[in-house]
Design a protein around this motif. Structure first.
Motif, PDB file in Angstrom:
ATOM      1  N   VAL A 163       0.998  -1.095   0.101  1.00 34.06           N
ATOM      2  CA  VAL A 163       0.160   0.037  -0.105  1.00 34.06           C
ATOM      3  C   VAL A 163       0.916   1.149  -0.197  1.00 34.06           C
ATOM      4  O   VAL A 163       1.660   1.514   0.993  1.00 34.06           O
ATOM      5  N   CYS A 164       0.659   2.188  -1.089  1.00 31.68           N
ATOM      6  CA  CYS A 164       1.940   2.970  -1.374  1.00 31.68           C
ATOM      7  C   CYS A 164       1.239   4.244  -1.418  1.00 31.68           C
ATOM      8  O   CYS A 164       0.401   4.573  -2.594  1.00 31.68           O
ATOM      9  N   GLY A 165       1.193   5.345  -0.569  1.00 28.31           N
ATOM     10  CA  GLY A 165       0.225   6.344  -0.464  1.00 28.31           C
ATOM     11  C   GLY A 165       0.612   7.379  -1.594  1.00 28.31           C
ATOM     12  O   GLY A 165      -0.288   8.138  -1.763  1.00 28.31           O
ATOM     13  N   GLY A 166       2.202   7.458  -1.912  1.00 29.03           N
ATOM     14  CA  GLY A 166       2.490   8.417  -2.785  1.00 29.03           C
ATOM     15  C   GLY A 166       2.487   9.731  -1.961  1.00 29.03           C
ATOM     16  O   GLY A 166       2.667   9.850  -0.974  1.00 29.03           O
ATOM     17  N   ASP A 167       2.187  10.838  -2.659  1.00 27.80           N
ATOM     18  CA  ASP A 167       2.174  12.133  -1.943  1.00 27.80           C
ATOM     19  C   ASP A 167       0.697  13.126  -2.368  1.00 27.80           C
ATOM     20  O   ASP A 167       0.025  12.605  -2.987  1.00 27.80           O
ATOM     21  N   GLY A 168       0.867  14.140  -1.783  1.00 27.37           N
ATOM     22  CA  GLY A 168      -0.189  15.108  -2.133  1.00 27.37           C
ATOM     23  C   GLY A 168      -1.309  14.500  -1.397  1.00 27.37           C
ATOM     24  O   GLY A 168      -1.291  14.112  -0.003  1.00 27.37           O
ATOM     25  N   LYS A 188      -5.136   5.530   2.464  1.00 29.54           N
ATOM     26  CA  LYS A 188      -5.569   5.142   3.852  1.00 29.54           C
ATOM     27  C   LYS A 188      -7.060   4.592   3.914  1.00 29.54           C
ATOM     28  O   LYS A 188      -7.296   3.434   4.468  1.00 29.54           O
ATOM     29  N   ALA A 189      -7.969   5.409   3.186  1.00 27.14           N
ATOM     30  CA  ALA A 189      -9.267   5.241   3.148  1.00 27.14           C
ATOM     31  C   ALA A 189      -9.540   3.906   2.412  1.00 27.14           C
ATOM     32  O   ALA A 189     -10.059   2.698   2.990  1.00 27.14           O
ATOM     33  N   PHE A 218      -0.807  -7.213   4.489  1.00 32.35           N
ATOM     34  CA  PHE A 218      -0.408  -5.793   3.837  1.00 32.35           C
ATOM     35  C   PHE A 218       0.949  -5.101   4.325  1.00 32.35           C
ATOM     36  O   PHE A 218       1.276  -5.272   5.344  1.00 32.35           O
ATOM     37  N   LYS A 219       1.493  -4.520   3.407  1.00 32.75           N
ATOM     38  CA  LYS A 219       2.720  -3.782   3.499  1.00 32.75           C
ATOM     39  C   LYS A 219       2.635  -2.310   3.269  1.00 32.75           C
ATOM     40  O   LYS A 219       2.434  -2.051   2.218  1.00 32.75           O
ATOM     41  N   VAL A 220       2.541  -1.393   4.343  1.00 31.07           N
ATOM     42  CA  VAL A 220       2.745   0.021   4.193  1.00 31.07           C
ATOM     43  C   VAL A 220       3.961   0.528   3.440  1.00 31.07           C
ATOM     44  O   VAL A 220       5.095   0.090   4.063  1.00 31.07           O
ATOM     45  N   ILE A 221       4.144   1.196   2.403  1.00 30.20           N
ATOM     46  CA  ILE A 221       5.348   1.734   1.689  1.00 30.20           C
ATOM     47  C   ILE A 221       5.127   3.087   1.711  1.00 30.20           C
ATOM     48  O   ILE A 221       4.487   3.644   0.976  1.00 30.20           O
ATOM     49  N   ASP A 222       5.993   3.896   2.666  1.00 29.01           N
ATOM     50  CA  ASP A 222       5.718   5.100   2.774  1.00 29.01           C
ATOM     51  C   ASP A 222       6.362   6.181   1.897  1.00 29.01           C
ATOM     52  O   ASP A 222       6.264   7.348   1.625  1.00 29.01           O
ATOM     53  N   GLY A 223       7.572   5.693   1.503  1.00 26.61           N
ATOM     54  CA  GLY A 223       8.782   6.766   0.854  1.00 26.61           C
ATOM     55  C   GLY A 223       8.524   7.380  -0.584  1.00 26.61           C
ATOM     56  O   GLY A 223       9.503   7.909  -0.952  1.00 26.61           O
ATOM     57  N   LEU A 224       7.423   7.120  -1.041  1.00 30.55           N
ATOM     58  CA  LEU A 224       7.237   7.386  -2.507  1.00 30.55           C
ATOM     59  C   LEU A 224       6.573   9.154  -2.436  1.00 30.55           C
ATOM     60  O   LEU A 224       5.637   9.295  -3.094  1.00 30.55           O
ATOM     61  N   LYS A 248      -1.849   1.893  -5.211  1.00 32.73           N
ATOM     62  CA  LYS A 248      -1.025   3.071  -5.284  1.00 32.73           C
ATOM     63  C   LYS A 248      -1.829   4.261  -5.220  1.00 32.73           C
ATOM     64  O   LYS A 248      -2.373   4.614  -6.258  1.00 32.73           O
ATOM     65  N   GLY A 249      -1.242   5.434  -4.459  1.00 32.68           N
ATOM     66  CA  GLY A 249      -1.961   6.741  -4.551  1.00 32.68           C
ATOM     67  C   GLY A 249      -1.214   7.575  -5.541  1.00 32.68           C
ATOM     68  O   GLY A 249      -0.198   6.955  -5.952  1.00 32.68           O
ATOM     69  N   PRO A 250      -1.829   8.629  -5.797  1.00 34.50           N
ATOM     70  CA  PRO A 250      -0.931   9.541  -7.019  1.00 34.50           C
ATOM     71  C   PRO A 250       0.047  10.002  -6.355  1.00 34.50           C
ATOM     72  O   PRO A 250       0.312  10.257  -5.316  1.00 34.50           O
ATOM     73  N   THR A 251       1.022  10.618  -7.439  1.00 35.05           N
ATOM     74  CA  THR A 251       2.390  10.947  -6.845  1.00 35.05           C
ATOM     75  C   THR A 251       2.781  12.240  -7.767  1.00 35.05           C
ATOM     76  O   THR A 251       2.088  12.254  -8.913  1.00 35.05           O
TER      77      THR A 251
END
Ligand code: IPM
Ligand code: MG
Length: 383
Positions: free
Chosen positions: A42-47, A54-55, A75-81, A109-112
């Motif tokens: 689970v890679c949130g990206g930024d903005g 998360k939702a 699930f593995k959360v990946i924060d660094g992108l 993946k969230g937007p980056t």
């Protein structure tokens, strides 16, 4: 200068010939049913990415909780992108993040943020484009549905070739001459065509349409079209036709003609452009989910941007999570949980279009992404 340009051309050729060998060595798709455990990154990206991701993550944890407990899903959360980390590493995807991504089977993946001219950041490559290439996610599948208008399209956009393959390897030969490269490979064209026809066959579709500009871009688009024709011959039960991108763009707004399209297969850039046009009929890019499929990895994403303005104004918690929740439906289907995917899709339709007990406005006049996710979960419980 000419020599430098020729050297660059040689590098492009060498890189692509190596890539073809790599593609040829990977024949089979990963079979999720044979894995002891499926790892979902689970890679949130930024903005607004972290808030909406998360939702969606909460909903997936809720739907898959028994399998998580049984050790079948992790699930593995990946924060660094984030743009800050990417700038620090001066890379589209920092090495440690890429390693974490590669340790997963599928990724939500969230937007980056992609830097543009005038931004305070160096001009690093889009993280999206880099991830598609690094994980060889060659099929960008973008469905668009407007049932009341008879629209039910699934676009298979080639995701690793065309102008995107070596977008950062263009050359300024001198002040007067700039050259970019566009790439089409036989292997790359056949595998996207096959993905489109297989999808059509499995989903009861009767027609596949290829879209190119092969009358003008004769060599590369010509190869793409010929590869589609070759693959079509293996699926005699499915009709095949082909259109040029310009008239196809027009025909999508022709109410009589457009309902005849079902599955559409096309090179990268045409796919990029036409899927934005297509999504607009359904309510805009914010309403569409998208999957990026390869033989080993798959990534599911929202197709809108990271909306840095919302974050600057402190409104990220009110961002609309619907696109990434749609992407989660595609993820569930892809890893074999089609019953849960169906439930989530139904609940989302109820929350977005039918019951509408909560609405997202992007500001404090509406619900937060978190509240909306709770609403979707409550709706699933009542199904
Ligand atoms: C998309 C986007 C990307 C693309 C951008 C962000 C580089 O428009 O996913 O369609 O061009 O592929
Ligand atoms: Mg696009």
């Amino acid at each position: 200068m000419t020599n430098l340009a020729l050297e660059q051309f040689a590098k492009v050729i060498e890189k692509q010939l190596n890539r073809i060998e790599q593609m040829k060595s990977e024949k089979e798709f990963l079979d999720y049913s044979k894995l002891d455990k499926i790892i979902i990154g689970v890679c949130g990206g930024d903005g607004i990415g972290p808030a909406i991701t998360k939702a969606a993550h909460g909903i997936l944890e809720f739907l898959l909780c028994d399998d998580v407990k049984a050790g079948k899903v992790e699930f593995k959360v990946i924060d660094g992108l984030t743009i800050e980390n990417r700038v620090k590493a001066n890379k589209a995807i920092p090495d440690d993040v890429l390693e974490e991504l590669k340790a997963c089977h599928v990724i939500l993946k969230g937007p980056t943020t992609t830097p543009r001219a005038g931004d305070p950041w160096p001009n690093i490559e889009s993280a999206n484009v880099a991830m598609r290439k690094e994980l060889d996610l060659f099929a960008n599948v973008r469905p668009v549905k407007v049932p009341e208008k008879g629209i039910d399209w699934t676009f298979f956009r080639e995701n690793t070739e065309g102008g995107y393959a070596v977008g950062s390897m263009g050359v300024n030969v001198n002040d007067d001459l700039a050259i970019d490269f566009t790439i089409t490979t036989q292997e790359g064209s056949e595998r996207i065509a096959r993905a489109a026809f297989d999808y059509a066959k499995k989903n009861g579709k009767t027609k596949v349409t290829a879209v190119t500009k092969a009358n003008v871009i004769k060599t590369t688009d010509g190869k793409f079209l010929n590869a589609c024709k070759k693959v079509a011959a293996d699926y005699p039960e499915i009709d095949f036709d082909d259109w040029y991108i310009d008239i196809m763009t027009a025909k999508l707004i022709d109410e009589k003609r457009r309902t005849g399209f079902q599955v559409v297969v096309l090179p990268n850039l045409y796919g990029d452009i036409i899927t934005d046009e297509a999504a607009e009929f359904q309510g805009g890019v914010g309403t569409a989910g998208s999957s990026n499929l390869g033989k080993r990895y798959a990534m599911f994403e929202a197709i809108h941007g990271s909306a840095p303005r919302m974050v600057a104004e402190g409104r990220d918690k009110y961002a609309d999570p619907c696109s990434i929740i749609r992407a989660s439906v595609m993820l569930l289907n892809h890893i074999g949980y089609s019953d849960k995917a169906q439930k989530l899709e139904r609940a989302l339709d109820i929350c977005m279009y039918e019951e509408k007990k909560l609405v997202i406005t992007g500001r404090d006049t509406g619900a937060t992404s978190e509240e909306f996710a709770e609403y979707v979960m409550e709706t699933i419980k009542n199904l």
